[in-house]
Design a protein around this motif. Sequence first.
Motif, PDB file in Angstrom:
ATOM      1  N   LYS A 115       0.834  -1.207   0.000  1.00  0.00           N
ATOM      2  CA  LYS A 115       0.000   0.000   0.000  1.00  0.00           C
ATOM      3  C   LYS A 115       0.867   1.254   0.000  1.00  0.00           C
ATOM      4  O   LYS A 115       0.611   2.196  -0.749  1.00  0.00           O
ATOM      5  CB  LYS A 115      -0.940  -0.004   1.203  1.00  0.00           C
ATOM      6  CG  LYS A 115      -2.066  -1.000   1.069  1.00  0.00           C
ATOM      7  CD  LYS A 115      -2.958  -0.997   2.289  1.00  0.00           C
ATOM      8  CE  LYS A 115      -4.060  -2.037   2.138  1.00  0.00           C
ATOM      9  NZ  LYS A 115      -4.901  -2.115   3.344  1.00  0.00           N
ATOM     10  N   LYS A 116       1.891   1.266   0.841  1.00  0.00           N
ATOM     11  CA  LYS A 116       2.769   2.434   0.935  1.00  0.00           C
ATOM     12  C   LYS A 116       3.492   2.687  -0.389  1.00  0.00           C
ATOM     13  O   LYS A 116       3.648   3.837  -0.812  1.00  0.00           O
ATOM     14  CB  LYS A 116       3.790   2.238   2.053  1.00  0.00           C
ATOM     15  CG  LYS A 116       4.686   3.428   2.263  1.00  0.00           C
ATOM     16  CD  LYS A 116       5.600   3.247   3.452  1.00  0.00           C
ATOM     17  CE  LYS A 116       6.442   4.496   3.649  1.00  0.00           C
ATOM     18  NZ  LYS A 116       7.339   4.358   4.789  1.00  0.00           N
ATOM     19  N   ALA A 117       3.903   1.612  -1.063  1.00  0.00           N
ATOM     20  CA  ALA A 117       4.633   1.740  -2.330  1.00  0.00           C
ATOM     21  C   ALA A 117       3.699   1.945  -3.524  1.00  0.00           C
ATOM     22  O   ALA A 117       4.171   2.205  -4.626  1.00  0.00           O
ATOM     23  CB  ALA A 117       5.486   0.495  -2.558  1.00  0.00           C
ATOM     24  N   ARG A 118       2.391   1.791  -3.278  1.00  0.00           N
ATOM     25  CA  ARG A 118       1.404   1.860  -4.360  1.00  0.00           C
ATOM     26  C   ARG A 118       1.711   0.854  -5.465  1.00  0.00           C
ATOM     27  O   ARG A 118       1.700   1.151  -6.648  1.00  0.00           O
ATOM     28  CB  ARG A 118       1.309   3.264  -4.920  1.00  0.00           C
ATOM     29  CG  ARG A 118       0.762   4.239  -3.917  1.00  0.00           C
ATOM     30  CD  ARG A 118       0.580   5.596  -4.525  1.00  0.00           C
ATOM     31  NE  ARG A 118      -0.048   6.464  -3.546  1.00  0.00           N
ATOM     32  CZ  ARG A 118      -0.205   7.745  -3.704  1.00  0.00           C
ATOM     33  NH1 ARG A 118       0.229   8.329  -4.796  1.00  0.00           N
ATOM     34  NH2 ARG A 118      -0.797   8.458  -2.774  1.00  0.00           N
ATOM     35  N   ARG A 119       2.013  -0.361  -5.015  1.00  0.00           N
ATOM     36  CA  ARG A 119       2.308  -1.471  -5.925  1.00  0.00           C
ATOM     37  C   ARG A 119       1.414  -2.640  -5.564  1.00  0.00           C
ATOM     38  O   ARG A 119       0.865  -2.727  -4.463  1.00  0.00           O
ATOM     39  CB  ARG A 119       3.773  -1.890  -5.801  1.00  0.00           C
ATOM     40  CG  ARG A 119       4.766  -0.855  -6.306  1.00  0.00           C
ATOM     41  CD  ARG A 119       4.617  -0.683  -7.810  1.00  0.00           C
ATOM     42  NE  ARG A 119       5.474   0.356  -8.353  1.00  0.00           N
ATOM     43  CZ  ARG A 119       5.073   1.584  -8.644  1.00  0.00           C
ATOM     44  NH1 ARG A 119       3.837   1.980  -8.384  1.00  0.00           N
ATOM     45  NH2 ARG A 119       5.898   2.455  -9.188  1.00  0.00           N
ATOM     46  N   LYS A 120       1.283  -3.580  -6.495  1.00  0.00           N
ATOM     47  CA  LYS A 120       0.438  -4.757  -6.286  1.00  0.00           C
ATOM     48  C   LYS A 120       1.258  -5.876  -5.671  1.00  0.00           C
ATOM     49  O   LYS A 120       2.425  -6.088  -6.025  1.00  0.00           O
ATOM     50  CB  LYS A 120      -0.153  -5.245  -7.623  1.00  0.00           C
ATOM     51  CG  LYS A 120      -1.021  -4.207  -8.312  1.00  0.00           C
ATOM     52  CD  LYS A 120      -2.264  -3.911  -7.533  1.00  0.00           C
ATOM     53  CE  LYS A 120      -3.142  -2.919  -8.281  1.00  0.00           C
ATOM     54  NZ  LYS A 120      -4.265  -2.493  -7.491  1.00  0.00           N
ATOM     55  N   LEU A 121       0.616  -6.601  -4.775  1.00  0.00           N
ATOM     56  CA  LEU A 121       1.206  -7.773  -4.130  1.00  0.00           C
ATOM     57  C   LEU A 121       0.262  -8.940  -4.370  1.00  0.00           C
ATOM     58  O   LEU A 121      -0.906  -8.886  -3.979  1.00  0.00           O
ATOM     59  CB  LEU A 121       1.386  -7.521  -2.627  1.00  0.00           C
ATOM     60  CG  LEU A 121       1.829  -8.707  -1.774  1.00  0.00           C
ATOM     61  CD1 LEU A 121       3.237  -9.171  -2.168  1.00  0.00           C
ATOM     62  CD2 LEU A 121       1.788  -8.314  -0.288  1.00  0.00           C
TER      63      LEU A 121
END
Length: 123
Positions: A115-121
Amino acid sequence: MATKKIGIGIVGLGRAGWGIHVQDTRRRRDYRIVAVADPLPERRAQAERELRCRSYESLSQLLKDTEIELVTIATPSAAHGPGAKKALRAGRHVVVEKPMAVTVREADSMIAAAKKARRKLFV
């Protein structure tokens, strides 16, 4: 119209990394294995020969490769959380082999890092 292939980096070339992730990814038309990382030289050499990709000894080295957009973490389970968070902080989307983490706290920290990196996991 040709679509751009997503550049993939696969970390860990053991049973799950090579046997599942490499085999599945190499058949897809929308992904390209750009590089792999594994501590064993013979695994890296095999990947270079068969996949025609770059290889690195560590995740840290792989993350310097700017063509990689998505990192697959297929290391031993205890290393999933630290590796995924490192890749997320480096601005990459992440696929992590199951189990996602060895504790709920670690899984929660991975989700927070995404969420902090605005990336998908993805698991």
